[in-house]
Motif scaffolding. Structure first.
Motif, PDB file in Angstrom:
ATOM      1  N   UNK A   1     -43.422   1.492 -39.096  1.00 23.84           N
ATOM      2  CA  UNK A   1     -43.950   2.434 -39.548  1.00 23.84           C
ATOM      3  C   UNK A   1     -44.291   3.575 -39.207  1.00 23.84           C
ATOM      4  N   UNK A   2     -43.924   3.690 -37.817  1.00 23.60           N
ATOM      5  CA  UNK A   2     -44.312   4.587 -36.984  1.00 23.60           C
ATOM      6  C   UNK A   2     -43.218   5.195 -36.866  1.00 23.60           C
ATOM      7  N   UNK A   3     -42.343   4.834 -36.143  1.00 23.30           N
ATOM      8  CA  UNK A   3     -40.828   5.080 -37.250  1.00 23.30           C
ATOM      9  C   UNK A   3     -40.400   5.305 -37.886  1.00 23.30           C
TER      10      UNK A   3
ATOM     11  N   UNK B   1     -43.305  11.379 -36.060  1.00 25.27           N
ATOM     12  CA  UNK B   1     -44.390  11.500 -34.835  1.00 25.27           C
ATOM     13  C   UNK B   1     -45.434  11.345 -35.626  1.00 25.27           C
ATOM     14  N   UNK B   2     -45.722  10.302 -36.311  1.00 23.20           N
ATOM     15  CA  UNK B   2     -47.127  10.276 -37.085  1.00 23.20           C
ATOM     16  C   UNK B   2     -48.266  11.371 -35.670  1.00 23.20           C
ATOM     17  N   UNK B   3     -50.076  10.983 -36.210  1.00 27.87           N
ATOM     18  CA  UNK B   3     -50.744  11.609 -35.293  1.00 27.87           C
ATOM     19  C   UNK B   3     -51.568   9.709 -35.574  1.00 27.87           C
TER      20      UNK B   3
ATOM     21  N   UNK C   1     -53.025  13.724 -30.351  1.00 27.83           N
ATOM     22  CA  UNK C   1     -52.181  12.567 -30.120  1.00 27.83           C
ATOM     23  C   UNK C   1     -51.385  12.165 -30.786  1.00 27.83           C
ATOM     24  N   UNK C   2     -50.089  12.736 -31.302  1.00 26.26           N
ATOM     25  CA  UNK C   2     -48.954  11.508 -31.447  1.00 26.26           C
ATOM     26  C   UNK C   2     -48.480  10.929 -31.219  1.00 26.26           C
ATOM     27  N   UNK C   3     -47.498   9.892 -31.782  1.00 28.02           N
ATOM     28  CA  UNK C   3     -46.884   8.819 -31.005  1.00 28.02           C
ATOM     29  C   UNK C   3     -45.386   8.549 -31.841  1.00 28.02           C
TER      30      UNK C   3
ATOM     31  N   UNK D   1     -50.897   7.466 -38.955  1.00 30.65           N
ATOM     32  CA  UNK D   1     -51.111   5.762 -39.147  1.00 30.65           C
ATOM     33  C   UNK D   1     -51.942   5.110 -39.439  1.00 30.65           C
ATOM     34  N   UNK D   2     -53.485   5.365 -38.998  1.00 30.49           N
ATOM     35  CA  UNK D   2     -54.386   4.722 -39.310  1.00 30.49           C
ATOM     36  C   UNK D   2     -54.631   4.705 -40.914  1.00 30.49           C
ATOM     37  N   UNK D   3     -54.324   6.065 -41.322  1.00 28.62           N
ATOM     38  CA  UNK D   3     -54.633   6.813 -42.578  1.00 28.62           C
ATOM     39  C   UNK D   3     -53.447   5.732 -43.960  1.00 28.62           C
ATOM     40  N   UNK D   4     -51.809   6.507 -43.788  1.00 24.73           N
ATOM     41  CA  UNK D   4     -50.629   5.221 -43.883  1.00 24.73           C
ATOM     42  C   UNK D   4     -50.939   3.508 -44.312  1.00 24.73           C
ATOM     43  N   UNK D   5     -51.206   3.018 -43.201  1.00 26.73           N
ATOM     44  CA  UNK D   5     -51.849   1.893 -43.324  1.00 26.73           C
ATOM     45  C   UNK D   5     -53.219   1.181 -43.959  1.00 26.73           C
ATOM     46  N   UNK D   6     -53.778   2.704 -43.696  1.00 26.35           N
ATOM     47  CA  UNK D   6     -54.955   2.473 -45.084  1.00 26.35           C
ATOM     48  C   UNK D   6     -55.753   1.601 -43.469  1.00 26.35           C
ATOM     49  N   UNK D   7     -56.281   1.590 -42.158  1.00 29.90           N
ATOM     50  CA  UNK D   7     -56.589   0.966 -41.269  1.00 29.90           C
ATOM     51  C   UNK D   7     -57.619   1.390 -40.444  1.00 29.90           C
TER      52      UNK D   7
END
Length: 143
Positions: A42-44, A48-50, A90-92, A54-60
């Motif tokens: 998902x990160x890939x 380069x999500x924050x 921060x981005x990952x 990332x948490x919003x995308x997965x709903x966590x």
């Protein structure tokens, strides 16, 4: 009929992707669990999500996302980078180790496209490309 064909293509692509993804998972030190492999994927896909994206995308929750990201960082598959604009953000992003782990996961698509190019005329390919682009844009609007 078009709907059925698009759903069939989508499901077959997902199955190939999951087969390749889970085929790489090994029970040894430093390898990824199924959840970690999914999170890194998902990160890939997000670029380069924050951590929030990332948490919003997965709903966590953000703490849950941070925990998952920290595990991936510890194993060397993901790294944190300060944002260009706001240094507090921060981005990952996926590291080379992740791409080596996933090597060739889209090869099946490249092979299918090569077969299509060999079987179809240039005109047919151009029409197909336009239709795929429209379908892709339509799917993006749903998100």
């Amino acid at each position: 009929m078009l709907y059925d064909e698009v759903v069939s293509l989508y499901e077959k692509s997902r199955l190939v992707h999951y087969r390749k993804l889970f085929g790489r998972i090994r029970e040894k030190e430093g390898s990824l669990s199924a959840t970690e492999a999914f999170a890194a994927d998902v990160i890939s896909l997000l670029g380069n999500p924050t951590i929030k994206q990332f948490s919003d995308c997965l709903g966590i929750s953000q703490p849950n996302a941070t925990y998952k990201i920290n595990n991936l960082i510890a194993k060397g598959y993901i790294e944190k980078l300060p944002s260009d604009g706001d240094k507090r953000e921060t981005r990952v992003h996926a590291c080379n180790k992740y791409f080596a782990y996933c090597g060739g996961q889209n090869d099946f698509i490249a092979d299918a496209v090569r077969r299509l190019e060999a079987e179809c005329s240039q005109e047919e390919l151009e029409v197909f490309e336009k239709m795929i682009k429209k379908l892709s844009e339509s799917v993006e609007k749903e998100d």
